[in-house]
Design a protein around this motif. Sequence first.
Motif, mmCIF file in Angstrom:
data_model
loop_
_atom_site.group_PDB
_atom_site.id
_atom_site.type_symbol
_atom_site.label_atom_id
_atom_site.label_comp_id
_atom_site.label_asym_id
_atom_site.label_seq_id
_atom_site.Cartn_x
_atom_site.Cartn_y
_atom_site.Cartn_z
ATOM 1 N N ASP A 97 0.712 -1.086 0.239
ATOM 2 C CA ASP A 97 0.023 -0.262 0.171
ATOM 3 C C ASP A 97 1.083 1.171 -0.223
ATOM 4 O O ASP A 97 1.360 1.612 0.866
ATOM 5 C CB ASP A 97 -1.070 0.521 0.911
ATOM 6 C CG ASP A 97 -1.981 0.927 0.637
ATOM 7 O OD1 ASP A 97 -2.455 1.791 0.139
ATOM 8 O OD2 ASP A 97 -2.796 1.161 2.135
ATOM 9 N N ASP A 98 0.552 2.693 -0.914
ATOM 10 C CA ASP A 98 1.200 3.494 -1.313
ATOM 11 C C ASP A 98 0.592 4.543 0.039
ATOM 12 O O ASP A 98 -0.132 5.137 -0.882
ATOM 13 C CB ASP A 98 2.150 3.722 -2.622
ATOM 14 C CG ASP A 98 3.090 4.959 -2.977
ATOM 15 O OD1 ASP A 98 2.948 5.505 -1.796
ATOM 16 O OD2 ASP A 98 2.640 5.219 -4.101
ATOM 17 N N LEU B 189 -8.523 -0.203 -5.207
ATOM 18 C CA LEU B 189 -8.959 1.355 -5.170
ATOM 19 C C LEU B 189 -8.237 2.021 -4.149
ATOM 20 O O LEU B 189 -7.650 1.616 -2.784
ATOM 21 C CB LEU B 189 -10.540 1.378 -4.241
ATOM 22 C CG LEU B 189 -11.278 3.218 -4.258
ATOM 23 C CD1 LEU B 189 -11.227 3.130 -5.800
ATOM 24 C CD2 LEU B 189 -12.302 3.083 -3.839
ATOM 25 N N PRO B 190 -6.945 2.754 -5.098
ATOM 26 C CA PRO B 190 -5.868 3.318 -4.260
ATOM 27 C C PRO B 190 -6.023 4.019 -2.880
ATOM 28 O O PRO B 190 -7.081 4.887 -3.080
ATOM 29 C CB PRO B 190 -4.661 4.063 -5.272
ATOM 30 C CG PRO B 190 -5.710 4.898 -5.855
ATOM 31 C CD PRO B 190 -6.739 3.573 -6.234
ATOM 32 N N SER B 191 -5.314 3.850 -1.331
ATOM 33 C CA SER B 191 -5.144 4.738 -0.698
ATOM 34 C C SER B 191 -4.701 5.881 -0.818
ATOM 35 O O SER B 191 -4.042 6.321 -1.955
ATOM 36 C CB SER B 191 -4.622 4.489 0.414
ATOM 37 O OG SER B 191 -3.010 4.311 0.361
ATOM 38 N N GLY B 192 -6.362 7.332 -0.801
ATOM 39 C CA GLY B 192 -5.581 8.456 -0.735
ATOM 40 C C GLY B 192 -6.311 8.782 -1.596
ATOM 41 O O GLY B 192 -6.775 9.910 -1.967
ATOM 42 N N THR B 193 -7.520 8.107 -2.166
ATOM 43 C CA THR B 193 -8.402 8.769 -2.873
ATOM 44 C C THR B 193 -9.337 9.555 -2.589
ATOM 45 O O THR B 193 -9.766 9.616 -0.885
ATOM 46 C CB THR B 193 -9.147 7.242 -3.519
ATOM 47 O OG1 THR B 193 -7.991 6.295 -4.563
ATOM 48 C CG2 THR B 193 -10.353 7.122 -4.335
ATOM 49 N N LEU C 244 -9.047 8.166 1.667
ATOM 50 C CA LEU C 244 -9.376 6.609 1.651
ATOM 51 C C LEU C 244 -8.532 6.584 2.371
ATOM 52 O O LEU C 244 -7.025 6.851 1.627
ATOM 53 C CB LEU C 244 -9.871 5.443 0.755
ATOM 54 C CG LEU C 244 -9.667 4.292 0.596
ATOM 55 C CD1 LEU C 244 -10.801 4.080 1.539
ATOM 56 C CD2 LEU C 244 -9.811 3.434 -0.938
ATOM 57 N N PHE C 245 -8.038 5.626 3.904
ATOM 58 C CA PHE C 245 -6.389 4.970 4.655
ATOM 59 C C PHE C 245 -5.755 4.196 4.049
ATOM 60 O O PHE C 245 -4.837 4.540 3.880
ATOM 61 C CB PHE C 245 -6.701 5.642 6.169
ATOM 62 C CG PHE C 245 -5.985 5.251 6.358
ATOM 63 C CD1 PHE C 245 -4.883 6.296 6.377
ATOM 64 C CD2 PHE C 245 -5.957 4.359 7.808
ATOM 65 C CE1 PHE C 245 -3.625 5.734 8.173
ATOM 66 C CE2 PHE C 245 -4.543 4.258 8.379
ATOM 67 C CZ PHE C 245 -3.390 4.607 7.931
ATOM 68 N N THR C 246 -6.712 2.990 3.156
ATOM 69 C CA THR C 246 -5.492 2.481 2.837
ATOM 70 C C THR C 246 -6.579 2.225 1.531
ATOM 71 O O THR C 246 -7.843 1.721 1.915
ATOM 72 C CB THR C 246 -6.022 1.129 3.690
ATOM 73 O OG1 THR C 246 -7.269 0.311 3.989
ATOM 74 C CG2 THR C 246 -4.554 1.488 5.331
ATOM 75 N N SER C 247 -5.758 1.049 0.878
ATOM 76 C CA SER C 247 -6.549 1.043 -0.120
ATOM 77 C C SER C 247 -7.525 -0.926 0.230
ATOM 78 O O SER C 247 -6.980 -0.818 1.373
ATOM 79 C CB SER C 247 -5.567 0.435 -1.175
ATOM 80 O OG SER C 247 -4.788 -1.102 -0.693
ATOM 81 N N VAL C 248 -8.351 -0.890 -0.679
ATOM 82 C CA VAL C 248 -9.707 -2.040 -0.673
ATOM 83 C C VAL C 248 -9.331 -2.734 -2.032
ATOM 84 O O VAL C 248 -9.502 -1.778 -2.982
ATOM 85 C CB VAL C 248 -10.819 -1.180 -0.077
ATOM 86 C CG1 VAL C 248 -10.769 -0.817 1.059
ATOM 87 C CG2 VAL C 248 -11.263 0.293 -1.346
ATOM 88 N N PRO D 19 -3.071 9.433 -5.125
ATOM 89 C CA PRO D 19 -3.338 9.343 -6.368
ATOM 90 C C PRO D 19 -3.761 9.498 -7.721
ATOM 91 O O PRO D 19 -3.945 9.384 -8.798
ATOM 92 C CB PRO D 19 -3.818 8.155 -5.938
ATOM 93 C CG PRO D 19 -4.417 8.374 -4.621
ATOM 94 C CD PRO D 19 -3.849 9.451 -4.448
ATOM 95 N N PHE D 20 -5.360 10.640 -7.755
ATOM 96 C CA PHE D 20 -5.564 11.270 -8.438
ATOM 97 C C PHE D 20 -5.800 13.195 -7.402
ATOM 98 O O PHE D 20 -5.659 12.842 -6.365
ATOM 99 C CB PHE D 20 -6.866 10.864 -8.346
ATOM 100 C CG PHE D 20 -7.292 9.748 -8.228
ATOM 101 C CD1 PHE D 20 -7.377 8.893 -9.396
ATOM 102 C CD2 PHE D 20 -7.431 8.893 -7.318
ATOM 103 C CE1 PHE D 20 -6.575 7.423 -9.528
ATOM 104 C CE2 PHE D 20 -8.097 7.054 -8.087
ATOM 105 C CZ PHE D 20 -7.310 7.013 -8.770
ATOM 106 N N ALA D 21 -6.249 13.598 -8.336
ATOM 107 C CA ALA D 21 -5.301 15.587 -8.262
ATOM 108 C C ALA D 21 -6.777 16.052 -7.283
ATOM 109 O O ALA D 21 -7.439 15.345 -7.899
ATOM 110 C CB ALA D 21 -5.175 15.820 -9.869
ATOM 111 N N ILE D 22 -6.340 16.450 -6.547
ATOM 112 C CA ILE D 22 -8.128 17.213 -6.082
ATOM 113 C C ILE D 22 -7.738 18.524 -6.270
ATOM 114 O O ILE D 22 -6.883 19.530 -6.456
ATOM 115 C CB ILE D 22 -8.042 17.078 -4.545
ATOM 116 C CG1 ILE D 22 -6.675 17.496 -4.004
ATOM 117 C CG2 ILE D 22 -8.607 15.726 -5.013
ATOM 118 C CD1 ILE D 22 -7.411 17.304 -2.114
#
Length: 126
Positions: free
Chosen positions: A13-14, A49-53, A82-86, A108-111
């Motif tokens: 998990d990154d 779904l990556p963490s950080g989403t 999202l804290f950890t990937s799922v 992982p995706f810009a906000i």
Amino acid sequence: MDLTPRVETFGQDDQTWLDSAHGTDAAISGTVDLTKGFVAGTHYPNGDLPSGTALGKVTASGKYGLYDDTATDGRQTLVGHLFTSVKARGDVIGAVLVHGRINRSRLPFAIDDAGVADVAGRIQYV
């Protein structure tokens, strides 16, 4: 009852988007609805779904969907990441980081700036 053995493989998990451990002990549980803004090839090409989403909360269901400033169902307000990937399978339960320090350039995706303003005072972006 199904007692068939199953094998699952988990990748690393990154979480380099976290700027500090501050707030990581206060993540909340939430159900992520993959039908709310997520695209398989874009948001979870490898099945996770990556963490950080960035997540917004759908008003009608109380579930979380992909933050989208142009949405009209509640997801237009950023509430956390999202804290950890799922694993991306139907509705999944994950941890939502709602307070802390985040390295914005490593998400992982810009906000957008509107999302940053939504969580001002709870999440600090560096």
